[in-house]
Scaffold this motif. Sequence first.
Motif, PDB file in Angstrom:
ATOM      1  N   ALA A 243       0.838  -1.202   0.000  1.00 12.34           N
ATOM      2  CA  ALA A 243       0.000   0.000   0.000  1.00 12.34           C
ATOM      3  C   ALA A 243       0.873   1.252   0.000  1.00 12.34           C
ATOM      4  O   ALA A 243       0.603   2.214  -0.751  1.00 12.34           O
ATOM      5  N   ASN A 244       1.906   1.256   0.828  1.00 10.79           N
ATOM      6  CA  ASN A 244       2.826   2.388   0.880  1.00 10.79           C
ATOM      7  C   ASN A 244       3.473   2.657  -0.466  1.00 10.79           C
ATOM      8  O   ASN A 244       3.568   3.799  -0.915  1.00 10.79           O
ATOM      9  N   GLN A 245       3.955   1.594  -1.122  1.00 10.81           N
ATOM     10  CA  GLN A 245       4.670   1.773  -2.379  1.00 10.81           C
ATOM     11  C   GLN A 245       3.741   2.241  -3.489  1.00 10.81           C
ATOM     12  O   GLN A 245       4.117   3.098  -4.303  1.00 10.81           O
ATOM     13  N   LEU A 322      -4.546   3.230  -9.172  1.00  7.75           N
ATOM     14  CA  LEU A 322      -3.457   3.098  -8.215  1.00  7.75           C
ATOM     15  C   LEU A 322      -3.948   3.393  -6.801  1.00  7.75           C
ATOM     16  O   LEU A 322      -3.590   2.694  -5.844  1.00  7.75           O
ATOM     17  N   HIS A 323      -4.758   4.434  -6.678  1.00 11.47           N
ATOM     18  CA  HIS A 323      -5.301   4.789  -5.363  1.00 11.47           C
ATOM     19  C   HIS A 323      -6.163   3.656  -4.815  1.00 11.47           C
ATOM     20  O   HIS A 323      -6.075   3.308  -3.628  1.00 11.47           O
ATOM     21  N   ASP A 324      -7.000   3.065  -5.662  1.00 10.75           N
ATOM     22  CA  ASP A 324      -7.877   1.976  -5.222  1.00 10.75           C
ATOM     23  C   ASP A 324      -7.070   0.738  -4.836  1.00 10.75           C
ATOM     24  O   ASP A 324      -7.396   0.051  -3.855  1.00 10.75           O
ATOM     25  N   GLN A 325      -6.017   0.440  -5.604  1.00  7.01           N
ATOM     26  CA  GLN A 325      -5.186  -0.718  -5.270  1.00  7.01           C
ATOM     27  C   GLN A 325      -4.490  -0.514  -3.923  1.00  7.01           C
ATOM     28  O   GLN A 325      -4.423  -1.440  -3.099  1.00  7.01           O
ATOM     29  N   ALA A 326      -3.963   0.678  -3.695  1.00  4.51           N
ATOM     30  CA  ALA A 326      -3.323   0.971  -2.410  1.00  4.51           C
ATOM     31  C   ALA A 326      -4.322   0.821  -1.272  1.00  4.51           C
ATOM     32  O   ALA A 326      -4.001   0.262  -0.214  1.00  4.51           O
ATOM     33  N   ALA A 327      -5.541   1.304  -1.486  1.00  3.01           N
ATOM     34  CA  ALA A 327      -6.570   1.214  -0.445  1.00  3.01           C
ATOM     35  C   ALA A 327      -6.918  -0.234  -0.131  1.00  3.01           C
ATOM     36  O   ALA A 327      -7.156  -0.579   1.038  1.00  3.01           O
ATOM     37  N   ARG A 328      -6.949  -1.098  -1.145  1.00  2.47           N
ATOM     38  CA  ARG A 328      -7.273  -2.512  -0.905  1.00  2.47           C
ATOM     39  C   ARG A 328      -6.192  -3.186  -0.061  1.00  2.47           C
ATOM     40  O   ARG A 328      -6.500  -3.944   0.864  1.00  2.47           O
ATOM     41  N   HIS A 329      -4.941  -2.919  -0.377  1.00  2.00           N
ATOM     42  CA  HIS A 329      -3.865  -3.502   0.425  1.00  2.00           C
ATOM     43  C   HIS A 329      -3.875  -2.932   1.845  1.00  2.00           C
ATOM     44  O   HIS A 329      -3.630  -3.657   2.816  1.00  2.00           O
ATOM     45  N   ALA A 330      -4.160  -1.647   1.963  1.00  2.00           N
ATOM     46  CA  ALA A 330      -4.229  -1.027   3.291  1.00  2.00           C
ATOM     47  C   ALA A 330      -5.368  -1.638   4.104  1.00  2.00           C
ATOM     48  O   ALA A 330      -5.218  -1.883   5.314  1.00  2.00           O
ATOM     49  N   HIS A 331      -6.492  -1.881   3.460  1.00  2.00           N
ATOM     50  CA  HIS A 331      -7.634  -2.487   4.164  1.00  2.00           C
ATOM     51  C   HIS A 331      -7.274  -3.892   4.648  1.00  2.00           C
ATOM     52  O   HIS A 331      -7.651  -4.286   5.762  1.00  2.00           O
ATOM     53  N   PHE A 352      -1.647  -0.090  14.822  1.00  2.00           N
ATOM     54  CA  PHE A 352      -1.400  -0.871  13.614  1.00  2.00           C
ATOM     55  C   PHE A 352      -2.666  -1.045  12.780  1.00  2.00           C
ATOM     56  O   PHE A 352      -2.588  -1.207  11.564  1.00  2.00           O
ATOM     57  N   THR A 353      -3.816  -0.995  13.431  1.00  2.00           N
ATOM     58  CA  THR A 353      -5.076  -1.100  12.699  1.00  2.00           C
ATOM     59  C   THR A 353      -5.343   0.155  11.880  1.00  2.00           C
ATOM     60  O   THR A 353      -5.832   0.077  10.747  1.00  2.00           O
ATOM     61  N   HIS A 354      -4.992   1.310  12.419  1.00  3.27           N
ATOM     62  CA  HIS A 354      -5.324   2.574  11.760  1.00  3.27           C
ATOM     63  C   HIS A 354      -4.177   3.153  10.940  1.00  3.27           C
ATOM     64  O   HIS A 354      -4.406   4.049  10.109  1.00  3.27           O
ATOM     65  N   LEU A 355      -2.966   2.653  11.140  1.00  2.00           N
ATOM     66  CA  LEU A 355      -1.833   3.149  10.371  1.00  2.00           C
ATOM     67  C   LEU A 355      -2.030   2.995   8.863  1.00  2.00           C
ATOM     68  O   LEU A 355      -1.689   3.914   8.103  1.00  2.00           O
ATOM     69  N   PRO A 356      -2.555   1.875   8.351  1.00  2.00           N
ATOM     70  CA  PRO A 356      -2.693   1.739   6.898  1.00  2.00           C
ATOM     71  C   PRO A 356      -3.549   2.831   6.262  1.00  2.00           C
ATOM     72  O   PRO A 356      -3.278   3.246   5.135  1.00  2.00           O
ATOM     73  N   ALA A 357      -4.582   3.321   6.961  1.00  2.00           N
ATOM     74  CA  ALA A 357      -5.411   4.396   6.397  1.00  2.00           C
ATOM     75  C   ALA A 357      -4.583   5.643   6.184  1.00  2.00           C
ATOM     76  O   ALA A 357      -4.724   6.343   5.180  1.00  2.00           O
ATOM     77  N   TRP A 358      -3.713   5.939   7.154  1.00  2.00           N
ATOM     78  CA  TRP A 358      -2.830   7.101   6.989  1.00  2.00           C
ATOM     79  C   TRP A 358      -1.856   6.905   5.842  1.00  2.00           C
ATOM     80  O   TRP A 358      -1.554   7.854   5.100  1.00  2.00           O
ATOM     81  N   SER A 359      -1.373   5.698   5.671  1.00  2.00           N
ATOM     82  CA  SER A 359      -0.329   5.443   4.671  1.00  2.00           C
ATOM     83  C   SER A 359      -0.790   5.724   3.249  1.00  2.00           C
ATOM     84  O   SER A 359       0.022   5.992   2.376  1.00  2.00           O
TER      85      SER A 359
END
Length: 364
Positions: A243-245, A322-331, A352-359
């Motif tokens: 998600a970060n990348q 790209l944004h949607d793919q990142a969001a899926r991995h973050a979810h 750790f649960t909420h960090l992916p949303a920020w990323s």
Amino acid sequence: MTDVLAAALHRAAAHQRRFETRFAAYFDSLTDPAAGGTLDAPPHGRFPARALALVRELSLRGGKRLRVALLHEAAALVTDRPVPGLDTAALGIELLHTHGLIHDDLIDGSAERRGGPSTHQTYREEFPDRPDTALALTVLAGDLAAFLAVRVLLAGDLPPDRALAMAAVAADAGADAVNGQLLDLERDFPPEPDTAFLHTVTEYKSTRYSILAPLRLGLLAAGADPAPHEAELRTYATALGTANQLHDDWLDLFGDPAALGKPLGTDLRSGRRSYLVRALLAAADPAELRTLHAALGAPDHDQDALAPIRRIARAHGIDRTLHDQAARHAHRAAALAAAWHERWRPEAAAFFTHLPAWSTTRDH
């Protein structure tokens, strides 16, 4: 922003502030006799001192310090007490990051990093008539940072068995990152890389040392064995790292250069087949491909010339994809960490649960 995410980011910012002071003090301790002078520097010559000065300058220039926050929150999964080894672990992982930045900028030919000149650019300016010397000095400065990363763990005040275990994590992470750099170079050769290859580059070049290693180090510093949780830690790190990348690739074309601290279009101009560049090449029509190839691998390509490439990306929906793919991995990462609330301390698990949303919403 939810209250829980805001609280998590507040804790991360507090970790960062404390670490900045500790990082500066560490560099002082290496060479200042009054602070201990722990590094046995050569008594003659100016190149060694200059290399260390550049490692220090780049290290202290800032950055998100996400690895530092991950270390502290990983330890907080198992204890709410102070963990002395965390400062040492944070120094090690950030020095390893400095090593990666120095070599990455050299490989990519990047002139800027964190709002200032890259180490290679500094050496090129200092030795304009000796490009081979500038290159060699850059490599050696990066090597110095890597060795200091392991040294700080072994030379600190950690119990010997814990120091060895944590140094092994840092050494493994460094080796993984080098393999990732090798794959990063290989992906720009024919044939065009598929998604699985790009995921592997991401895992080795950044995920393993930026996310998985801090998780392992934080648990080890707190006296916990990460081995029984290796599979889920690795799965979480992979999802968050991807998600970060993906978001980094999006920022490279659509971000704010002032916030990023470097020019846009770095991947395109260096010829790197990132997730975004690969998608552009796959979707473009012949006329669009001519526009893309004019910028691909052209380091002097003007920033203003990126506007047509942004239009191509938007016309094919690549920015949204790209944004949607990142969001899926973050979810996926968030869902994995949500299960940690049942086993580990809820406050840290919430981080750790909420960090992916920020990323996937950050601007740098």
